[in-house]
Design an enzyme around this catalytic site. Sequence first.
Site, PDB file in Angstrom:
ATOM      1  N   ASP A   1      11.926   3.373   2.008  1.00  0.00           N
ATOM      2  CA  ASP A   1      10.848   2.414   2.169  1.00  0.00           C
ATOM      3  C   ASP A   1       9.843   2.725   1.050  1.00  0.00           C
ATOM      4  OD1 ASP A   1       9.106   0.462   2.924  1.00  0.00           O
ATOM      5  OD2 ASP A   1       9.109   0.980   5.044  1.00  0.00           O
TER       6      ASP A   1
HETATM    7  C1  BGC Z   1       7.600  -2.103   4.377  1.00  0.00           C
HETATM    8  C2  BGC Z   1       8.996  -2.606   4.070  1.00  0.00           C
HETATM    9  C3  BGC Z   1       8.978  -3.449   2.818  1.00  0.00           C
HETATM   10  C4  BGC Z   1       8.394  -2.639   1.685  1.00  0.00           C
HETATM   11  C5  BGC Z   1       8.321  -3.397   0.390  1.00  0.00           C
HETATM   12  C6  BGC Z   1       6.949  -1.449   3.180  1.00  0.00           C
HETATM   13  O1  BGC Z   1       5.612  -1.172   3.439  1.00  0.00           O
HETATM   14  O2  BGC Z   1       7.640  -1.195   5.447  1.00  0.00           O
HETATM   15  O3  BGC Z   1       9.477  -3.348   5.152  1.00  0.00           O
HETATM   16  O4  BGC Z   1      10.262  -3.901   2.539  1.00  0.00           O
HETATM   17  O5  BGC Z   1       7.079  -2.225   2.025  1.00  0.00           O
HETATM   18  O6  BGC Z   1       7.361  -4.388   0.458  1.00  0.00           O
END
Ligand code: BGC
Length: 756
Positions: free
Chosen positions: A238
Site C-alpha cells: 500500500d
Molecule cells: C489506500 C489504497 C490506495 C493507495 C493509492 C492508500 O492510501 O489505502 O487503497 O490504492 O493509497 O492511492
Amino acid sequence: MPQTYTADADPRRVAESLTREQKARLVTGETFWETADVPEAGIPRITMTDGPHGLRKQGADGGDHLGLAQSVAATCFPPAVGLGSSFDPELTQRVGAAIAEEARAEGVSLLLGPGMNIKRSPLCGRNFEYFSEDPLVSGTMAAAMVTGIQSRGVGACVKHFAANNQETDRMRVSADIDERPLREIYLRGFEQAITGAQPDAVMCAYNRINGTYAAEDRWLLTEVLREQWGFEGMVVSDWFAVGDRVASLKAGLDLEMPTTDGRSSAQVLAALEEGSLEEADLDAAVINVLRLVQRRHLQASDSSAPDFDEHHDLAEEAALRSAVLLKNDGDLLPLSRTAKVALIGEFASIPRYQGAGSSHINPTRLDSAREALAALAEGELRFAPGFPLEEPAAEAARQEAEQLREEAVQAAAVSEVAVLFLGLPDVEESEGFDREHMDLPRVQLDLLEAVVRANPNTVVVLSNGGAVLLPFRDRVPAILEAWLLGQAGGSALADLLYGLESPSGRLTETIPLRLQDVPSWDSFPGEHGHVRYGEGVFVGYRGYDHRQTEVAYPFGHGLTYTSFEYSGLEAAVAGETLEVRLRVRNVGGRDGLEVVQVYAGREQSAVSRAPRELVGFVPVEVRAGELAEVSVEVPLNRLSHWDVRQGRWVIEPGQWLLRAGASSRDVRLSATVEVEGDHAEPPLTQRSTLGDALVHPAVGQEVRRIVQDAVAGQEGAFSAEGMLRMLESFPLGRLSLFPGAGLDEEQVENLIRRSS
Ligand code: BGC
C-alpha cells in the site's frame, strides 16, 4: 550486455542479465503511480491507479493517494457497498470489465482494486469500499471483479491484504486475531478471489497482524499467499506502507510504492553488500515485477476509446441492483406516477454517491434523483431541501434549519406522499478515519419526526456508505437503503420509486438496533497500537445469530415489489460438491428478483461456530406467477473450519443442517445432509485428554468401553456416565495413575500408537 527485453522474454533470464543497481531500482516505484523503467535493457514502465469503483488517474508526479488532486473523468460505478448488495457476480464482472476499458484507454496497466476487507465494524470509515461482513460474499464479488478487469487486458489488484478492518491508527495498529477467525473470516475471501480468479497483484495492508507489519510478514506474503494458495503474481505495498525495505523484500513484498527517490534502492544495495540480504530475495521480487510489466505493458495503439454512454447505462443498471428495500408497509412503494409528492432532502438534488479518499472518482456525468423524478412525475412534485448539509451550530444556522424544516413539513402536509432523502454528509465517511457513532445527523432525524407527523405516508431514502441506525423504522412505512450508488444513482432511484424497475438488493451487512450490539463493539478500534479481535469468528450475522441478538434488519434481507414462496429443498453430496435444489415461486403481481441464500450449520460441533453460515447464494429472476427451479452448487470445502491443532481445513463428518431462505433470519426451508467429512484427528499423545481419546475415530469406541466398564463397578456418588464426564479432562498420561480408570501405562501407550 543486458539481455534486451521483449514481450516474450523469460523474466528470469532478463533478471539474470541486470545489474544489482538496475534490479534495486525495479522493486520500488519510479513515480507516484509508475514502476521504474530500465531503458538500457528495453524494460518499459507501467502505470497503476486507483481504484475499486472507477478509474482515478492522476498525473504521474502530481498524484496523491487521497483523491485530493483532480483525476481524469471516468465512470463512477456504485462503490462496493452498493454493488455487493446485488449479490450478482455476473453484473460485478461486467462492471470490472468496463472500468478496465477506461483504464486501458488511459494507458493504465494495473487497477488498484477490488477492495475486499471484511466489515468487522459498521464504524470503519472505508466500509463503502468493501463488499460485506461475510467472506463468501466478499470473495465471490471480488473474484468476479478481478475476472472482469482482467478480461480487458488490465491487471487487478486485490487489497488490502490483510485484516485492514479499520482506519483508526491504520498505518501501525496490530490486528490481534486468533488463527481460526484469521483464516475463516479475514483470509478466506482473499483465498477465494486469489485462487479462483488469479489477480495479477495483491496489495499488502498498512497494519500489523499479531504484531508484524503486513509489509514485512513472511508468513502472510510468502507462506500463506504463495506456498499455500499458489499465488504467482506480484505483491505491491500500500502507498507508503513500507518502513523497512530490506525486511519487506525478505518477506515477499515485490514492489514498493510510491517512489522513495532512490532511498530504498540504496538500502537494498547496502544490504546486499553487507550480506544481510540474499540476492535471490531481490531476484524473486524483480521477476514478479517483470512478469507483470511484460504481461500488462500497454502500447498506445492497444486501446480504443471507451463508450462512456454505455458505461453510464451500466452504472445505472448496477445502481438499480444495489438499492435495498428494507421495508414497504401497505405497498406504499412504488409510487403512482400521478401521485402528489413532496420530495424532501438535499441528497435528492445534490447526490451522495461515493466516499472520500483514494477511491474518489471524477465522474463523467451525475444524475440527480430530483431531476429524474421530475422527468417521470405526472402529478405535482414539490421539492424542499429540508435540512442544511452541515449540522447547524450557530444561532443563525439553527434558524435557517428551522425554516427549511418548516417548508418541508408544509410540502409534506399538502402532498399524498413524502419522499424523504436522508443520509450521511460527505465529511463523515472517508478513508483515513472511522466514524464514532452510527447515527444520522440530529437535524435530519428531527426533520423526519416533523415530516412523519405532517404526513404518515413517508418513504425514507437513505444515502450512506456505512450502515446507520434506524430508530424511526417503526414510524415510517417504507425505507429504501440506497447506499452510495455512483453517478447514475439518481436515475436509478427515480425508476425504483416509480416502479419502472423493482428493487432487488440484499443486505451484505446486518443493521443492528444499537451500536453496542455489534459483536466487535467492545474491542473496536483498540488502543495503544493494538486491536484485539475479541469476537473471534462471530463477526457480523454470525455474532448476532449466535447470541440471538435482535437486529433492525438481518444480513441478506431485502424486499421487492412482489413476494416469493420456497418449496422442495433437496440436498445431496456429489463428489466434492453439495448440490442444493429448490423451487421459488413468484406469488405476487410483478416480475421480481430473489436472492436465494443457503446457510449451513450443525446441531453439535467440536468447535464453536455460528448457527448459520452462508455457503451459497444465487440471484434468480422470476416472472409474476411463475416458478423457477433453483440450483446452488456448494463446494464441500465451504463447510470446513480451520483446525488449529493440525493447521489445516477440516470438514466435520456427520449431519449438517442446510437452510434456504431470504436472509440469515428468514429461513424458509431446512434439510439435513450426511457428509463424510474428514475423520483425520491428530494422533493422541500422553497429554491428550480422555475426552480427545473418546472422540478419536481410531480408538474412541474402545476407550469408551474400557473406561465405562472400569467405572461401572464403582458407582457411588456418581453414575458411570458422570464419572466418565469428570475424567474427560484428564490427560491420558496421568489417567493411567488414576485408580479405577481401567487403563494402565501399557494400554495408554498402545492406544497412542494406534491413533496415528
Ligand atoms: C489506500 C489504497 C490506495 C493507495 C493509492 C492508500 O492510501 O489505502 O487503497 O490504492 O493509497 O492511492
